[in-house]
Design an enzyme around this catalytic site. Structure first.
Site, PDB file in Angstrom:
ATOM      1  N   CYS A 203      23.335  53.805  58.813  1.00 33.12           N
ATOM      2  CA  CYS A 203      24.331  52.813  59.180  1.00 33.12           C
ATOM      3  C   CYS A 203      25.729  53.307  58.856  1.00 33.12           C
ATOM      4  O   CYS A 203      25.924  54.433  58.404  1.00 33.12           O
ATOM      5  CB  CYS A 203      24.069  51.501  58.428  1.00 33.12           C
TER       6      CYS A 203
ATOM      7  N   GLY B 167      21.598  54.350  54.516  1.00 36.62           N
ATOM      8  CA  GLY B 167      20.616  55.292  54.008  1.00 36.62           C
ATOM      9  C   GLY B 167      19.209  54.747  54.021  1.00 36.62           C
ATOM     10  O   GLY B 167      18.875  53.817  54.765  1.00 36.62           O
ATOM     11  N   GLU B 168      18.377  55.343  53.187  1.00 33.55           N
ATOM     12  CA  GLU B 168      16.979  54.928  53.044  1.00 33.55           C
ATOM     13  C   GLU B 168      16.565  55.083  51.577  1.00 33.55           C
ATOM     14  O   GLU B 168      16.799  56.138  50.969  1.00 33.55           O
ATOM     15  CB  GLU B 168      16.037  55.796  53.900  1.00 33.55           C
TER      16      GLU B 168
ATOM     17  N   ARG C 291      24.717  48.551  61.929  1.00 33.40           N
ATOM     18  CA  ARG C 291      23.315  48.816  61.618  1.00 33.40           C
ATOM     19  C   ARG C 291      22.608  49.609  62.707  1.00 33.40           C
ATOM     20  O   ARG C 291      22.693  49.269  63.894  1.00 33.40           O
ATOM     21  CB  ARG C 291      22.559  47.505  61.403  1.00 33.40           C
TER      22      ARG C 291
ATOM     23  N   ALA D 256      18.827  50.070  63.206  1.00 29.01           N
ATOM     24  CA  ALA D 256      17.617  49.455  62.661  1.00 29.01           C
ATOM     25  C   ALA D 256      16.477  50.462  62.616  1.00 29.01           C
ATOM     26  O   ALA D 256      16.104  51.043  63.641  1.00 29.01           O
ATOM     27  CB  ALA D 256      17.227  48.248  63.506  1.00 29.01           C
ATOM     28  N   ILE D 257      15.902  50.641  61.412  1.00 26.57           N
ATOM     29  CA  ILE D 257      14.807  51.593  61.196  1.00 26.57           C
ATOM     30  C   ILE D 257      13.607  50.900  60.565  1.00 26.57           C
ATOM     31  O   ILE D 257      12.467  51.117  60.961  1.00 26.57           O
ATOM     32  CB  ILE D 257      15.263  52.756  60.268  1.00 26.57           C
TER      33      ILE D 257
ATOM     34  N   GLY E 100      14.956  70.671  58.040  1.00 33.47           N
ATOM     35  CA  GLY E 100      14.632  71.612  56.967  1.00 33.47           C
ATOM     36  C   GLY E 100      15.824  71.996  56.122  1.00 33.47           C
ATOM     37  O   GLY E 100      15.746  72.974  55.367  1.00 33.47           O
TER      38      GLY E 100
ATOM     39  N   ILE F  38      16.702  74.053  70.116  1.00 30.57           N
ATOM     40  CA  ILE F  38      17.714  74.599  71.014  1.00 30.57           C
ATOM     41  C   ILE F  38      17.430  76.080  71.194  1.00 30.57           C
ATOM     42  O   ILE F  38      17.102  76.786  70.245  1.00 30.57           O
ATOM     43  CB  ILE F  38      19.122  74.408  70.422  1.00 30.57           C
TER      44      ILE F  38
END
Length: 638
Positions: free
Chosen positions: A2, A76-77, A50, A52-53, A365, A292
């Site tokens: 967000c 964040g999470e 937001r 939304a996750i 990664g 890519i």
């Protein structure tokens, strides 16, 4: 994922302008196109965009506790939110949603500033506690998520996920920080905690900031975490390999929690391939992957990515970036809000654009090179350190300094023959030698690049002080571990994570970074350095552990990376555009640069005598930044 913004009156209860808050919030629409909302009360205003996750129907922000005395906006999470919510429910807290945001509110009520120690994830958030009359800002341990703030002359504090929102506040002074300009041309980005503006700052990774209403002077952020580099107990290499895989798998597993499609970047390198291998072992469905490809075989890893995709039966998409894909030059200034000179931002933007067509969340990664000693420069630093240890600095400085000045700069030659840079590094101490290795525009060039007016503005400041500051408080003095620590504090957060955050959020794509799980980083930091850099092989233990999962030719091939053909562009299709920018009115009227030296750089590069593409790209991005934010003429006082 967000965008957050806020205005806080440190002195009293002046109510923020709803129109101003709305405009600041909408400037970050790309970070959260699903929902947007404001909260305003006397002395405080919050805004949130937001993406939304998790808990798609119930996770709207700003979000409150039961009596609405505590409010949070968050980006964040928190991956361990389910465990924390059970613990908090047992302590008597009531939850109205199933999202990780509400965990932050109740964790603050239960544990206060110590709540950040309980969170496992990536985050930048602001809490307003009306009962305590306290504003609390915090950023995750490794700096995956950004948070900018500024103390204004009128007694307000403003904050946001991106600088572009702060630029909209009419009270923010737009004065360039001379030290930040010096830092930018040395590193290619502006390292924490500075921004390009004197009056705006980045909240450093692993820090929080607590403000109480009525405070008369700005307060400093407090650190709550650092990479420990505490040596681990001795163990068999085979056991460490098994533990590394289990820790990586768990870091990946907790990052698969989402109510939207999840995928991964697959470059064909070791780190992203390892993440995809773990994802495949944890998912019953095929993993969505994207990569890519480049027309130039020197930088094209697509064949290795395709091999991993076949092995794990992923839904793989590839898009080729054409060698003339320089249409993004102008876009970058809009994305980064301050000068940013990593040209790989262009292919990063493209791979995020590709990923968003399939998924809303992508695992990357990033972080493997810093944590596991994957960069080639670590080998050269170790070699130089051995030579430094043979002679004291008082002898090395005059001897190698003289040799470095007279030795020709053979930039076109194989690395062993390009001794000029090595000789110059040997004339320096450990920190200054490593700084010389990573500098985009070396000391000698910057001393000629800047005008006499600007040199006076710097008052003797040099960008190496950024690394010296971190080195002085580093938890290790081992030659390899020290430069890993310096990169984690500078290059990782200032370049890699910034690049990915802006490029991904430009497409409303959330990127999660398993190799920067802080518990994994802590464990990796304690491994014996020879298990990271073993002889000439970086990521030694990691590669050995991955042998059952990835082909040997992928694990042990020469490292590639995102790159764009700047040298050719500046002698061909961008020749006139570069000349117009470097010698044009914006840089001339900034009072920062020596025009005669700019002319020399251009001439020597465009005739093919020297390759100054990195320095010229830095100048091109700086000029675009000045135009973008309206800081052309008079950016630095004459």
């Amino acid at each position: 994922m967000c965008g957050v913004i806020g205005i806080f009156d440190c002195r009293g209860r002046r109510e923020p302008s709803r129109d101003l808050l709305a405009r600041m919030n909408d400037s970050q629409f790309h970070r959260g196109p699903d929902q947007g909302a404001l909260h305003i009360e006397p002395g405080v205003g919050f805004g949130h965009r937001r993406l939304a996750i998790i808990d798609l129907s119930g996770g709207a922000q700003p979000l409150f506790n039961e009596d609405r005395s505590v409010v949070v906006v968050y980006n964040g999470e928190i991956y361990n939110f389910a465990d924390l919510s059970e613990e908090l429910k047992a302590a008597g807290h009531f939850f109205r949603t199933h999202c990780d945001t509400e965990v932050i509110v109740h964790a603050w009520e239960e544990w206060g500033v110590a709540c950040v120690q309980r969170f496992r994830g990536m985050f930048a958030f602001a809490i307003w506690d009306r009962n305590r009359e306290t504003l609390f800002l915090a950023r995750d341990r490794l700096g995956v998520k950004p948070l900018y703030y500024a103390f204004l002359p009128d007694g307000h504090l403003i904050f946001s996920s991106e600088l572009k929102a702060l630029y909209l506040h009419p009270g923010l002074p737009r004065q360039l920080d001379p030290g930040a300009v010096e830092d930018y041309f040395a590193y290619g980005y502006v390292p924490e905690p500075r921004t390009i503006l004197t009056h705006a700052l980045k909240l450093p990774p692993g820090h929080h900031l607590t403000l109480r209403r009525g405070a008369t002077t700005p307060v400093a952020p407090q650190e709550y975490w650092d990479v420990p580099f505490i040596p681990a107990a001795p163990a068999r290499e085979q056991d460490l390999q098994a533990e590394l895989i289990e820790r990586l798998r768990e870091a990946v597993r907790i990052r698969l929690i989402a109510e939207v499609p999840v995928g991964a970047f697959l470059s064909g390198g070791v780190d992203s391939s390892a993440v995809v291998a773990m994802m495949a072992s944890l998912s019953a469905d095929p993993v969505n992957t994207c990569s890519i490809s480049f027309g130039d075989p020197r930088f094209n890893e697509s064949a290795f990515a395709a091999a991993v995709a076949r092995r794990y039966h992923t839904n793989h998409r590839v898009e080729q970036v054409e060698p003339d894909d320089f249409a993004l030059v102008d876009k970058l200034a809009d994305l980064y809000d301050e000068p940013f000179a990593d040209s790989s931002a262009m292919p990063t933007y493209r791979v995020c654009e590709l990923a968003r067509r399939q998924v809303t969340v992508a695992l990357s990664g990033d972080g493997g090179d810093e944590n596991l000693a994957g960069y080639r420069r670590y080998r050269w630093h170790r070699f130089e350190e051995r030579l430094r240890s043979a002679l004291p600095l008082r002898l090395r400085r005059p001897l190698f300094g003289t040799l470095g000045r007279v030795y020709p700069g053979l930039a076109w030659a194989p690395r062993p023959l390009r001794a000029k840079s090595t000789l110059q590094a040997l004339a320096r101490d450990t920190v200054e030698g490593y700084f010389h290795t990573v500098a985009v525009v070396p000391d000698e060039m910057r001393s000629r690049l800047f005008s006499a007016v600007f040199q006076r503005e710097l008052q003797g400041y040099r960008a190496v002080e950024v690394m010296r500051r971190h080195a002085q408080r580093a938890p290790t003095d081992h030659a390899l571990s020290l430069v890993q620590y310096l990169d984690i504090k500078t290059y990782l957060v200032g370049d890699i994570l910034t690049k990915v955050d802006r490029a991904s959020m430009a497409h409303a794509l959330e990127v999660r970074v398993p190799l920067l799980d802080h518990t994994l980083v802590e464990w990796l930091s304690g491994l014996p350095p020879p298990l990271k850099l073993h002889g000439a092989e970086g990521k030694y233990l990691f590669k050995r552990a991955l042998a059952p999962y990835l082909p040997e030719d992928l694990l042990y091939r020469a490292k590639m990376g995102f790159a764009v053909p700047l040298a050719g562009w500046f002698r061909g299709p961008l020749r006139e555009r570069l000349r117009a920018a470097v010698l044009g009115p914006v840089l001339a009227e900034s009072n920062i640069f020596d025009r005669d030296y700019l002319i020399q750089l251009l001439a020597q590069h465009q005739c093919g005598a020297r390759d100054y593409s990195a320095s010229l790209w830095s100048l091109l991005m700086f000029e675009a930044f000045l135009r973008r934010v309206g800081l052309g003429p008079g950016g630095v006082a004459a």
